[in-house]
Design an enzyme around this catalytic site. Structure first.
Site, PDB file in Angstrom:
ATOM      1  N   SER A  38     -14.619   0.004  -2.224  1.00  0.00           N
ATOM      2  CA  SER A  38     -14.383   0.252  -0.791  1.00  0.00           C
ATOM      3  C   SER A  38     -14.577  -1.078  -0.062  1.00  0.00           C
ATOM      4  O   SER A  38     -14.801  -2.106  -0.693  1.00  0.00           O
ATOM      5  CB  SER A  38     -15.348   1.306  -0.275  1.00  0.00           C
ATOM      6  OG  SER A  38     -16.666   0.865  -0.480  1.00  0.00           O
ATOM      7  N   LYS A  93      -5.194   0.086   8.503  1.00  0.00           N
ATOM      8  CA  LYS A  93      -6.045   0.911   7.630  1.00  0.00           C
ATOM      9  C   LYS A  93      -5.741   2.376   7.907  1.00  0.00           C
ATOM     10  O   LYS A  93      -5.978   2.860   9.020  1.00  0.00           O
ATOM     11  CB  LYS A  93      -7.517   0.610   7.908  1.00  0.00           C
ATOM     12  CG  LYS A  93      -8.452   1.271   6.932  1.00  0.00           C
ATOM     13  CD  LYS A  93      -9.869   0.760   7.158  1.00  0.00           C
ATOM     14  CE  LYS A  93     -10.799   1.177   6.050  1.00  0.00           C
ATOM     15  NZ  LYS A  93     -11.019   2.615   5.987  1.00  0.00           N
TER      16      LYS A  93
HETATM   17  S1  IVH Z   1      -6.940  -2.287   0.650  1.00  0.00           S
HETATM   18  C1  IVH Z   1     -10.997  -2.896  -2.327  1.00  0.00           C
HETATM   19  N1  IVH Z   1      -5.385  -1.365   2.528  1.00  0.00           N
HETATM   20  O1  IVH Z   1      -9.742   2.043   3.005  1.00  0.00           O
HETATM   21  C2  IVH Z   1     -10.219  -1.897  -1.592  1.00  0.00           C
HETATM   22  N2  IVH Z   1      -7.218  -0.022   1.880  1.00  0.00           N
HETATM   23  O2  IVH Z   1     -12.713   1.038   2.835  1.00  0.00           O
HETATM   24  C3  IVH Z   1      -8.965  -2.525  -1.042  1.00  0.00           C
HETATM   25  N3  IVH Z   1      -7.374   2.097   3.087  1.00  0.00           N
HETATM   26  O3  IVH Z   1     -10.603   2.499  -0.348  1.00  0.00           O
HETATM   27  C4  IVH Z   1      -8.270  -1.546  -0.218  1.00  0.00           C
HETATM   28  N4  IVH Z   1      -5.595   1.807   4.334  1.00  0.00           N
HETATM   29  O4  IVH Z   1      -8.791   4.053   0.666  1.00  0.00           O
HETATM   30  C5  IVH Z   1      -6.470  -1.134   1.781  1.00  0.00           C
HETATM   31  N5  IVH Z   1      -3.891  -0.710   4.143  1.00  0.00           N
HETATM   32  C6  IVH Z   1      -4.981  -0.463   3.419  1.00  0.00           C
HETATM   33  C7  IVH Z   1      -5.715   0.730   3.546  1.00  0.00           C
HETATM   34  C8  IVH Z   1      -6.849   0.904   2.756  1.00  0.00           C
HETATM   35  C9  IVH Z   1      -6.584   2.630   4.032  1.00  0.00           C
HETATM   36  C10 IVH Z   1      -8.603   2.728   2.562  1.00  0.00           C
HETATM   37  C11 IVH Z   1      -8.672   2.726   1.071  1.00  0.00           C
HETATM   38  C12 IVH Z   1      -9.911   1.961   0.720  1.00  0.00           C
HETATM   39  C13 IVH Z   1     -10.694   2.041   1.990  1.00  0.00           C
HETATM   40  C14 IVH Z   1     -11.571   0.799   2.127  1.00  0.00           C
END
Ligand code: IVH
Length: 674
Positions: free
Chosen positions: A83, A116
């Protein structure tokens, strides 16, 4: 807070957050919105950072996700599903980059940023170009096999469309990660139907998506329009994907939906611009989002920066400030407004809500206090959307201190305002001060402001104030600074000369000393001496305005009664509006300056242009030597410095007032000799 209280607070938070987490993750039925959870969670994290010795094995900070429900088989992730750390301000984004740049000084400021999405993370496995399995995040190491449900998601390809430079993704194992969401429009449609059929409505798209993906009946799943947006792609050989920009390009070409808004950004300042750009516009996106994700673009550098706990160093989630958050009520103060109505206001340490800092919320009246049963020491949920005035939604009784007493409004009124009699008119919810009405209060306020105990504005004595208020030329304190010559000339008592004198005196009062201004406002229990103490302690009016209960109580000579009265004054939105209006009309309160020098106690006015320096430079020099720079001449002026092209009337006026006149050379001698 004493250490024992802090420990109790910590334990209460752990217990409550675990309860919320269970409702959310296991039951898919949250009793509070995410933002309430988030703000308590960040308070918990803060206590843990300050007191690592408190950290409990069962603290919600000690795990990712939650108990895996039965029914689906478990699958180990080839690489952990991590995360992200959250940050809440632009400054923290800049600090984040500075921090990792220290670890790797060769790091370039090339980022990849995306929206996000607020859904649930899912990993899709493709073997030789064919979809074989979908796995939830689970505890980051082991997730659930939800393939049968994910197969219902129409925008997930069963076969990769590998073409040209992306053809190699068809060979061997390719893992695609992304977010499963339900679009806002689809969610509204589903709830509309449920309402029509008399079924209970779903709370939010995120919960519905999470519940749907764990459905054991794929028919129900298929009837719910889930949607997948990819944000990561992983190969056994990481060298095959050099940048996150390339990863997104590949994802798009292989047939996945990615956010069109995602892009490479060069320079941390441009990242901050991107954050600002999306702060309002994000509300127009088809899915819910509470922030952005920012990553280092170079994937080799990304992985070399490593992981701390469960979060990679090289990426960060920026969270926009929520519309709901928790606060601890430090006091309930009562303000007697301009109409004599007593309004209770809850005061707390500043919190960020919908992009602004909030430090108090009106409780409106005694009924509202009883309805909420709000007590001093309570943890409350505060809500503010856009321009809406902050409002207390409810109390979290689980976090109530044991000794918190029911707030008795009437008792407080008689304690805080013993000399005033209050009554509650038939059919009204508000208490009013007997014998006080808005006109009377206004006349008293203005007269006091202009009196010797206040700013000592000549010609603005009681008689004139009464007239100006009665004629409607002054409706609040700020209106003093908006009096127009034409309107004044129409009044019987005012001839040209007296109008000019009055306006001149008002003009001269626009740069008051801090202590004088504080005293002039007529805040209850704040007389001249207290005002001096406050000025010395807070230095600027803004600091005083933002002072918290503890700041005030920590000052020698300021007791609870005075502190509460000051808080009440600055917690009354009407007062704040009037102050802002005054500042808008050009009132600029001087900062407290303890400069002692040869010019101490001497007031200067400069007229005409000086040859050697600008007026600003001259003003600065005067203040540095302990003197005071005034905008216009009055009987408090000691010296009038005359530059070039000065009219004779100014000089004769100075002489009439007994002000000493000096030319630029004499002035320079005075300041340079020192
Ligand atoms: S990149 C190492 N991009 O947010 C994790 N995550 O707190 C890299 N999420 O577990 C994740 N939109 O479930 C990424 N555009 C996005 C995202 C995204 C939602 C969620 C995802 C992740 C959490 C991170």
């Amino acid at each position: 807070m004493a250490i024992i209280d802090k420990k109790n607070r910590y334990q209460d938070l752990v217990k409550l957050l675990n309860q919320y987490s269970f409702e959310y993750h296991t039951l898919d039925n949250a009793s509070v919105p995410d933002s309430v959870y988030d703000s308590l969670f960040s308070e918990l994290k803060k206590i843990e950072a300050e007191h690592p010795e408190f950290i409990s094995r069962n603290s919600p900070t000690q795990r990712v996700g939650n108990v895996v429900k039965g029914g689906f088989s478990k699958v180990e992730h080839a690489s952990r599903m991590l995360s992200l750390n959250d940050v809440f301000s632009e400054a923290e984004i800049v600090e984040w980059f500075e921090r990792i740049k220290k670890i790797d000084p060769t790091l370039e400021d090339i980022f990849f940023a995306d929206i996000k999405m607020d859904g649930l993370a899912c990993s899709l496995i493709f073997e030789n170009g064919e979809f074989v399995r979908a796995v939830t995040r689970g505890d980051s190491f082991v997730g659930e096999d939800v393939s049968s449900n994910v197969r219902t998601i129409k925008n997930i390809p069963f076969f990769l469309r590998a073409e040209k430079e992306f053809a190699f993704f068809e060979n061997g194992r390719t893992e695609v990660r992304g977010e499963i969401v339900i679009l806002k429009d689809d969610f509204d449609k589903i709830n509309k139907v449920r309402k029509e059929q008399g079924d209970p409505e779903f709370a939010n798209p995120r919960n519905l998506a999470a519940g749907t993906i764990r459905q054991l009946d794929p028919l129900i799943t298929a009837s719910r329009p889930l949607h997948f947006r990819a944000y990561d792609i992983i190969r056994e050989n990481p060298k095959e994907i050099k940048t996150n920009e390339f990863a997104y390009l590949a994802l798009k070409n292989l047939g996945f939906s990615v956010n069109e808004q995602a892009k490479k950004i060069i320079g941390i300042k441009k990242v901050v611009d991107f954050i600002e750009f999306w702060s309002e516009k994000r509300k127009e996106l088809p899915f819910n989002t509470d922030g952005l994700v920012v990553k280092i673009n170079n994937r080799d550098k990304f992985s070399k920066l490593g992981i701390v706990g469960k979060q990679p160093r090289a990426a960060i989630a920026f969270k926009y400030s929520p519309e709901e958050a928790t606060a601890v009520v430090s006091d309930i103060v009562i303000s007697i407004g301009r109409t004599g109505i007593a309004t209770p206001v809850a005061v707390f340490a500043p919190i960020q809500l919908a992009g602004t800092t909030v430090r108090h919320a009106s409780l409106h009246n005694a009924d509202e206090i009883s309805r909420l049963d709000i007590r001093i020491g309570d943890t409350v949920v505060v809500f503010k959307a856009g321009d809406i005035i902050p409002k207390i939604l409810r109390v979290l009784p689980e976090l109530r201190p044991k000794n918190a007493e029911i707030f008795n409004f009437e008792k407080e009124l008689s304690k805080q305002f013993p000399e005033i009699e209050f009554y509650r008119p038939e059919g009204e919810v508000a208490y009013r001060a007997k014998g006080l009405n808005s006109e009377l209060i206004l006349k008293k306020t203005i007269t006091f402001y202009a009196s010797k105990a206040g700013l000592d504005i000549e010609n603005l004595g009681e008689k004139n104030v009464n007239l100006l208020v009665e004629k409607g030329l002054i409706r609040d304190l700020a209106d003093i600074y908006n009096l127009q010559k034409n309107d004044l000339l129409k009044l019987e008592r005012f001839a040209e000369l007296s109008v000019n004198n009055l306006l001149q005196a008002i003009e001269s009062s626009k740069n008051p000393e801090l202590a004088k201004f504080i005293a002039a406002l007529g805040i209850r229990h704040v007389g001249g001496e207290t005002a001096k103490i406050l000025a010395e302690k807070f230095v600027s009016f803004e600091n005083l305005q933002n002072a918290e209960l503890e700041d005030l109580l920590s000052i020698d000579g300021i007791g609870e009664k005075v502190a509460e009265s000051i808080l009440a004054y600055f917690s009354d939105d009407e007062n704040l509006q009037i102050l802002n209006k005054m500042f808008g009309f050009g009132v600029k309160v001087q900062n407290f300056a303890k400069n002692e020098g040869v010019l101490s106690g001497k007031n200067f006015v400069i007229t005409g242009t000086l040859k050697e320096m600008s007026r600003e430079q001259a003003a600065e020099k005067i203040e540095l030597l302990g003197g005071k720079f005034q905008k216009s001449i009055s009987k408090t002026t000691d010296f009038l410095v005359i530059g070039e092209k000065v009219g004779a009337t100014k000089i004769s006026k100075a002489e009439k007032l007994g002000v000493k006149v000096m030319d630029e050379d004499e002035f320079l001698k005075e300041i340079n000799a020192n």
